[in-house]
Design a protein around this motif. Structure first.
Motif, PDB file in Angstrom:
ATOM      1  N   ASN A   1       0.825  -1.205   0.000  1.00  0.00           N
ATOM      2  CA  ASN A   1       0.000   0.000   0.000  1.00  0.00           C
ATOM      3  C   ASN A   1       0.862   1.258   0.000  1.00  0.00           C
ATOM      4  OD1 ASN A   1      -2.809   0.903   0.071  1.00  0.00           O
ATOM      5  ND2 ASN A   1      -2.265   1.837   2.023  1.00  0.00           N
ATOM      6  N   PHE A   2       1.971   1.235   0.722  1.00  0.00           N
ATOM      7  CA  PHE A   2       2.935   2.337   0.671  1.00  0.00           C
ATOM      8  C   PHE A   2       3.366   2.579  -0.779  1.00  0.00           C
ATOM      9  CE2 PHE A   2       7.164   4.117   0.622  1.00  0.00           C
ATOM     10  CZ  PHE A   2       7.205   5.021   1.665  1.00  0.00           C
ATOM     11  N   THR A   3       3.643   1.487  -1.488  1.00  0.00           N
ATOM     12  CA  THR A   3       4.084   1.595  -2.876  1.00  0.00           C
ATOM     13  C   THR A   3       2.989   2.169  -3.761  1.00  0.00           C
ATOM     14  OG1 THR A   3       5.544  -0.301  -2.548  1.00  0.00           O
ATOM     15  CG2 THR A   3       5.050   0.292  -4.812  1.00  0.00           C
ATOM     16  N   VAL A   4       1.740   1.736  -3.561  1.00  0.00           N
ATOM     17  CA  VAL A   4       0.634   2.268  -4.360  1.00  0.00           C
ATOM     18  C   VAL A   4       0.503   3.771  -4.151  1.00  0.00           C
ATOM     19  CG1 VAL A   4      -1.867   2.253  -4.703  1.00  0.00           C
ATOM     20  CG2 VAL A   4      -0.662   0.097  -4.393  1.00  0.00           C
ATOM     21  N   ILE A   5       0.525   4.211  -2.898  1.00  0.00           N
ATOM     22  CA  ILE A   5       0.314   5.630  -2.599  1.00  0.00           C
ATOM     23  C   ILE A   5       1.370   6.499  -3.263  1.00  0.00           C
ATOM     24  CG2 ILE A   5       0.389   7.352  -0.735  1.00  0.00           C
ATOM     25  CD1 ILE A   5      -0.996   5.230   1.054  1.00  0.00           C
ATOM     26  N   PHE A   6       2.640   6.140  -3.113  1.00  0.00           N
ATOM     27  CA  PHE A   6       3.681   7.023  -3.647  1.00  0.00           C
ATOM     28  C   PHE A   6       3.921   6.804  -5.140  1.00  0.00           C
ATOM     29  CE2 PHE A   6       4.296   7.422   0.886  1.00  0.00           C
ATOM     30  CZ  PHE A   6       4.407   8.795   0.996  1.00  0.00           C
ATOM     31  N   THR A   7       3.454   5.690  -5.684  1.00  0.00           N
ATOM     32  CA  THR A   7       3.438   5.546  -7.136  1.00  0.00           C
ATOM     33  C   THR A   7       2.418   6.503  -7.741  1.00  0.00           C
ATOM     34  OG1 THR A   7       4.152   3.235  -7.086  1.00  0.00           O
ATOM     35  CG2 THR A   7       2.984   3.968  -9.060  1.00  0.00           C
ATOM     36  N   LEU A   8       1.257   6.631  -7.109  1.00  0.00           N
ATOM     37  CA  LEU A   8       0.261   7.586  -7.592  1.00  0.00           C
ATOM     38  C   LEU A   8       0.799   9.011  -7.554  1.00  0.00           C
ATOM     39  CD1 LEU A   8      -3.001   6.156  -5.951  1.00  0.00           C
ATOM     40  CD2 LEU A   8      -2.349   6.068  -8.365  1.00  0.00           C
ATOM     41  N   VAL A   9       1.550   9.339  -6.507  1.00  0.00           N
ATOM     42  CA  VAL A   9       2.158  10.673  -6.444  1.00  0.00           C
ATOM     43  C   VAL A   9       3.103  10.877  -7.625  1.00  0.00           C
ATOM     44  CG1 VAL A   9       3.699  12.180  -5.123  1.00  0.00           C
ATOM     45  CG2 VAL A   9       1.964  10.833  -3.937  1.00  0.00           C
ATOM     46  N   ALA A  10       3.948   9.894  -7.894  1.00  0.00           N
ATOM     47  CA  ALA A  10       4.938  10.029  -8.964  1.00  0.00           C
ATOM     48  C   ALA A  10       4.287  10.074 -10.341  1.00  0.00           C
ATOM     49  CB  ALA A  10       5.935   8.871  -8.894  1.00  0.00           C
ATOM     50  N   GLN A  11       3.279   9.246 -10.557  1.00  0.00           N
ATOM     51  CA  GLN A  11       2.684   9.143 -11.887  1.00  0.00           C
ATOM     52  C   GLN A  11       1.737  10.292 -12.201  1.00  0.00           C
ATOM     53  OE1 GLN A  11       0.864   5.240 -11.878  1.00  0.00           O
ATOM     54  NE2 GLN A  11       2.691   4.272 -12.725  1.00  0.00           N
ATOM     55  N   ARG A  12       1.091  10.850 -11.198  1.00  0.00           N
ATOM     56  CA  ARG A  12       0.009  11.800 -11.463  1.00  0.00           C
ATOM     57  C   ARG A  12       0.329  13.231 -11.068  1.00  0.00           C
ATOM     58  NH1 ARG A  12      -5.384   8.114 -10.139  1.00  0.00           N
ATOM     59  NH2 ARG A  12      -4.718   6.313 -11.402  1.00  0.00           N
ATOM     60  N   SER A  13       1.580  13.491 -10.695  1.00  0.00           N
ATOM     61  CA  SER A  13       1.970  14.875 -10.399  1.00  0.00           C
ATOM     62  C   SER A  13       2.386  15.539 -11.704  1.00  0.00           C
ATOM     63  CB  SER A  13       3.123  14.912  -9.398  1.00  0.00           C
ATOM     64  OG  SER A  13       2.711  14.403  -8.147  1.00  0.00           O
ATOM     65  N   PRO A  14       1.731  16.623 -12.095  1.00  0.00           N
ATOM     66  CA  PRO A  14       2.045  17.224 -13.392  1.00  0.00           C
ATOM     67  C   PRO A  14       3.413  17.902 -13.454  1.00  0.00           C
ATOM     68  CG  PRO A  14       0.418  18.541 -12.217  1.00  0.00           C
ATOM     69  CD  PRO A  14       0.599  17.285 -11.431  1.00  0.00           C
TER      70      PRO A  14
ATOM     71  N   ALA B   1      -9.263   7.728  -4.683  1.00  0.00           N
ATOM     72  CA  ALA B   1      -8.002   8.324  -5.142  1.00  0.00           C
ATOM     73  C   ALA B   1      -7.404   7.585  -6.321  1.00  0.00           C
ATOM     74  CB  ALA B   1      -6.993   8.362  -3.989  1.00  0.00           C
ATOM     75  N   SER B   2      -7.610   6.275  -6.405  1.00  0.00           N
ATOM     76  CA  SER B   2      -6.959   5.470  -7.436  1.00  0.00           C
ATOM     77  C   SER B   2      -7.768   5.379  -8.721  1.00  0.00           C
ATOM     78  CB  SER B   2      -6.686   4.058  -6.912  1.00  0.00           C
ATOM     79  OG  SER B   2      -7.894   3.433  -6.491  1.00  0.00           O
ATOM     80  N   ARG B   3      -8.875   6.117  -8.806  1.00  0.00           N
ATOM     81  CA  ARG B   3      -9.660   6.129 -10.049  1.00  0.00           C
ATOM     82  C   ARG B   3      -8.791   6.634 -11.188  1.00  0.00           C
ATOM     83  NH1 ARG B   3     -12.526  10.011 -12.790  1.00  0.00           N
ATOM     84  NH2 ARG B   3     -12.060  11.554 -11.163  1.00  0.00           N
ATOM     85  N   ARG B   4      -8.930   5.989 -12.334  1.00  0.00           N
ATOM     86  CA  ARG B   4      -8.128   6.390 -13.491  1.00  0.00           C
ATOM     87  C   ARG B   4      -8.456   7.831 -13.867  1.00  0.00           C
ATOM     88  NH1 ARG B   4      -5.599   3.092 -16.951  1.00  0.00           N
ATOM     89  NH2 ARG B   4      -6.838   1.323 -16.208  1.00  0.00           N
ATOM     90  N   PRO B   5      -7.442   8.706 -14.017  1.00  0.00           N
ATOM     91  CA  PRO B   5      -7.726  10.114 -14.348  1.00  0.00           C
ATOM     92  C   PRO B   5      -8.323  10.223 -15.742  1.00  0.00           C
ATOM     93  CG  PRO B   5      -5.369   9.687 -14.474  1.00  0.00           C
ATOM     94  CD  PRO B   5      -5.991   8.443 -13.898  1.00  0.00           C
ATOM     95  N   ALA B   6      -9.147  11.260 -15.926  1.00  0.00           N
ATOM     96  CA  ALA B   6      -9.798  11.458 -17.216  1.00  0.00           C
ATOM     97  C   ALA B   6      -8.808  11.850 -18.299  1.00  0.00           C
ATOM     98  CB  ALA B   6     -10.878  12.540 -17.087  1.00  0.00           C
ATOM     99  N   ALA B   7      -7.714  12.499 -17.903  1.00  0.00           N
ATOM    100  CA  ALA B   7      -6.708  12.948 -18.868  1.00  0.00           C
ATOM    101  C   ALA B   7      -5.360  12.868 -18.192  1.00  0.00           C
ATOM    102  CB  ALA B   7      -6.990  14.374 -19.335  1.00  0.00           C
ATOM    103  N   PRO B   8      -4.270  12.731 -18.982  1.00  0.00           N
ATOM    104  CA  PRO B   8      -2.936  12.694 -18.382  1.00  0.00           C
ATOM    105  C   PRO B   8      -2.616  14.005 -17.721  1.00  0.00           C
ATOM    106  CG  PRO B   8      -2.798  12.898 -20.774  1.00  0.00           C
ATOM    107  CD  PRO B   8      -4.245  12.635 -20.441  1.00  0.00           C
ATOM    108  N   PRO B   9      -1.682  13.998 -16.745  1.00  0.00           N
ATOM    109  CA  PRO B   9      -1.291  15.233 -16.061  1.00  0.00           C
ATOM    110  C   PRO B   9      -0.839  16.289 -17.043  1.00  0.00           C
ATOM    111  CG  PRO B   9      -0.338  13.317 -14.963  1.00  0.00           C
ATOM    112  CD  PRO B   9      -0.952  12.835 -16.234  1.00  0.00           C
ATOM    113  N   VAL B  10      -1.185  17.541 -16.752  1.00  0.00           N
ATOM    114  CA  VAL B  10      -0.816  18.649 -17.612  1.00  0.00           C
ATOM    115  C   VAL B  10       0.559  19.160 -17.206  1.00  0.00           C
ATOM    116  CG1 VAL B  10      -1.446  20.959 -18.383  1.00  0.00           C
ATOM    117  CG2 VAL B  10      -3.233  19.272 -17.920  1.00  0.00           C
ATOM    118  N   GLY B  11       1.447  19.304 -18.178  1.00  0.00           N
ATOM    119  CA  GLY B  11       2.765  19.850 -17.880  1.00  0.00           C
ATOM    120  C   GLY B  11       3.788  18.766 -17.715  1.00  0.00           C
ATOM    121  N   PRO B  12       5.064  19.105 -17.837  1.00  0.00           N
ATOM    122  CA  PRO B  12       6.134  18.120 -17.709  1.00  0.00           C
ATOM    123  C   PRO B  12       6.339  17.698 -16.271  1.00  0.00           C
ATOM    124  CG  PRO B  12       7.047  20.310 -17.938  1.00  0.00           C
ATOM    125  CD  PRO B  12       5.563  20.454 -18.074  1.00  0.00           C
ATOM    126  N   ALA B  13       7.043  16.605 -16.081  1.00  0.00           N
ATOM    127  CA  ALA B  13       7.344  16.121 -14.741  1.00  0.00           C
ATOM    128  C   ALA B  13       8.673  16.641 -14.245  1.00  0.00           C
ATOM    129  CB  ALA B  13       7.357  14.596 -14.726  1.00  0.00           C
TER     130      ALA B  13
END
Length: 419
Positions: A334-347, A405-417
């Motif tokens: 669960n720790f991995t899921v939470i911080f993977t979401l941060v990494a993948q979905r932060s614009p 929180a883990s629902r698939r986003p409607a669109a990819p994050p805006v802006g570079p990482a």
């Protein structure tokens, strides 16, 4: 960009080697982000006798790192923004090494100051590493976050298992100070890797990188709203995760003693799989993502496994080993899921850094109180039924929030990482 080449630029011939070196250095850093803390409990009686500490003093000493996580994370976030993640990780390792040495000085002030240094330094690392993963391993965030989480648990396992034999041979002071070798080794690997990264980032940026304020201002309102919403949800989820983890870590041996009649030694050994199975859980999550499971499905599987511990101890305590193993894997996963979401979905990186800081501040603030309130409820009710029901409630809230929180986003994050 190492690990995730700049868009429009094909990977260079040295990218794979640089990525491998950075990942190895990153994992050596991760070995140090829990190990100095978990080295203390196995020799806490010897430490208390040597320093003349009361039970209250021992409790303060062992709670200082988690209090640092809760109180110092906002300041660590500002430091990472100003110094950059490379220099921040170097500072964290230097602080861990210094704190490890000072803690073994042989006096109560030295023990407290050294422990606080360790806690503050690890807090900086806690914030900086997710920023590095977001920037340099975004496309493999799940796998790298899983390896990071697993390595932290391996470091904890090493010090938990080996500190007592070292103390028997050399005394508790040398046993605790000796773990500074992990920080020294990580420094030796990270400093050249960090310099290479910093130089590469500077060379890849033709103009001065935008400030945090400029990065955030460049996002459109929907992106800012989505990032803020995700940070709030994951803060609640991590608060549930951390509360469950620290509550069960503190009281699981006593629960097994009281409900199953185990001896002290047997109950302590029986609780070990809760920590060891976290390594497996940290690798299960990226494997699930690689096999095509969605973040929501993976999060719900982890939540169900987590809930099996308090529920199982209530309704079928004889199967304790199954519940302990499932929940151990789940707390790492669960720790991995939470911080993977941060990494993948932060614009942008500023969002990743701020989100990571907010999530950890909320989580560790709740974690610092968890053992106390669980013990108080047990004392008030005279048993473990009500405390286990409360843990079940906390983890149920975590599961519901992770579903959202883990629902698939409607669109990819805006802006570079990256800046």
């Amino acid at each position: 960009m190492t690990g995730s080449p700049t868009p429009g630029r094909p990977p260079g011939p040295g990218d794979a080697a640089r990525t491998g070196w950075l990942l190895a250095a990153l994992l050596l850093v991760a070995l140090n982000l829990r190990a100095p803390i978990t080295a203390v409990p196995p020799v806490v009686d010897e430490l208390a006798a040597g320093l003349g500490l009361s039970a209250a003093g021992v409790g303060l000493l062992t709670s200082v790192p988690v209090l640092c996580f809760a109180l110092c994370t906002p300041l660590a976030s500002v430091l990472v923004a100003r110094l950059g993640p490379e220099a921040s990780v170097t500072a964290a390792l230097g602080g861990i090494l210094a704190g490890t040495v000072v803690r073994s000085g042989g006096s109560v002030p030295a023990a407290l100051v050294g422990t606080a240094l360790i806690g503050i330094a690890i807090t900086i690392g806690n914030v900086a590493i997710p920023v590095v993963i977001t920037r340099d391993f975004r496309r493999r965030a799940a796998a790298v976050t899983g390896a990071y989480s697993a390595t932290m648990n391996l470091g904890s396992t090493f010090t938990t298992m080996l500190t007592v034999p070292l103390a028997v041979s050399f005394g508790w002071q040398w046993a605790l100070a000796g773990w500074g070798v992990l920080a020294a080794g990580a420094l030796a690997a990270w400093i050249p890797a960090g310099r290479t990264l910093a130089a590469r980032e500077a060379g890849a940026t033709a103009v001065r990188p935008p400030s945090t304020r400029q990065e955030l201002a460049a996002l459109d309102p929907p992106a800012r709203h989505a990032a803020r919403r995700l940070a709030v949800l994951l803060s609640v989820a991590f608060a549930g995760q951390a509360t469950g983890y620290y509550a069960m870590t503190a009281w699981l041996p006593e629960i097994l003693q009281d409900r199953l009649g185990m001896t002290d030694a047997a109950a302590g050994g029986a609780a070990a799989p809760f920590q060891l199975c976290a390594v497996a859980g940290s690798f299960l999550v990226p494997l699930a993502f690689a096999r095509g499971l969605s973040a929501r499905t993976t999060a719900m599987v982890m939540a169900a496994m987590w809930l099996s511990l308090p529920v199982g101890l209530l309704v079928a305590p004889g199967l304790w080993l199954l519940w302990v193993g499932l929940a151990g894997a789940a707390q790492g996963g669960n720790f991995t899921v939470i911080f993977t979401l941060v990494a993948q979905r932060s614009p942008v990186l500023a969002v990743a850094r701020r989100s990571s800081a907010a999530i950890q501040t909320a989580g560790y603030a709740c974690a610092a109180l968890a053992p106390t309130w669980m013990g108080a409820v047990q004392a008030a009710t005279g048993g473990w039924t009500v405390p286990l029901v409360l843990v079940t409630g906390v983890l149920t809230v975590m599961a519901v929030v992770m579903w959202v929180a883990s629902r698939r986003p409607a669109a990819p994050p805006v802006g570079p990482a990256r800046p």
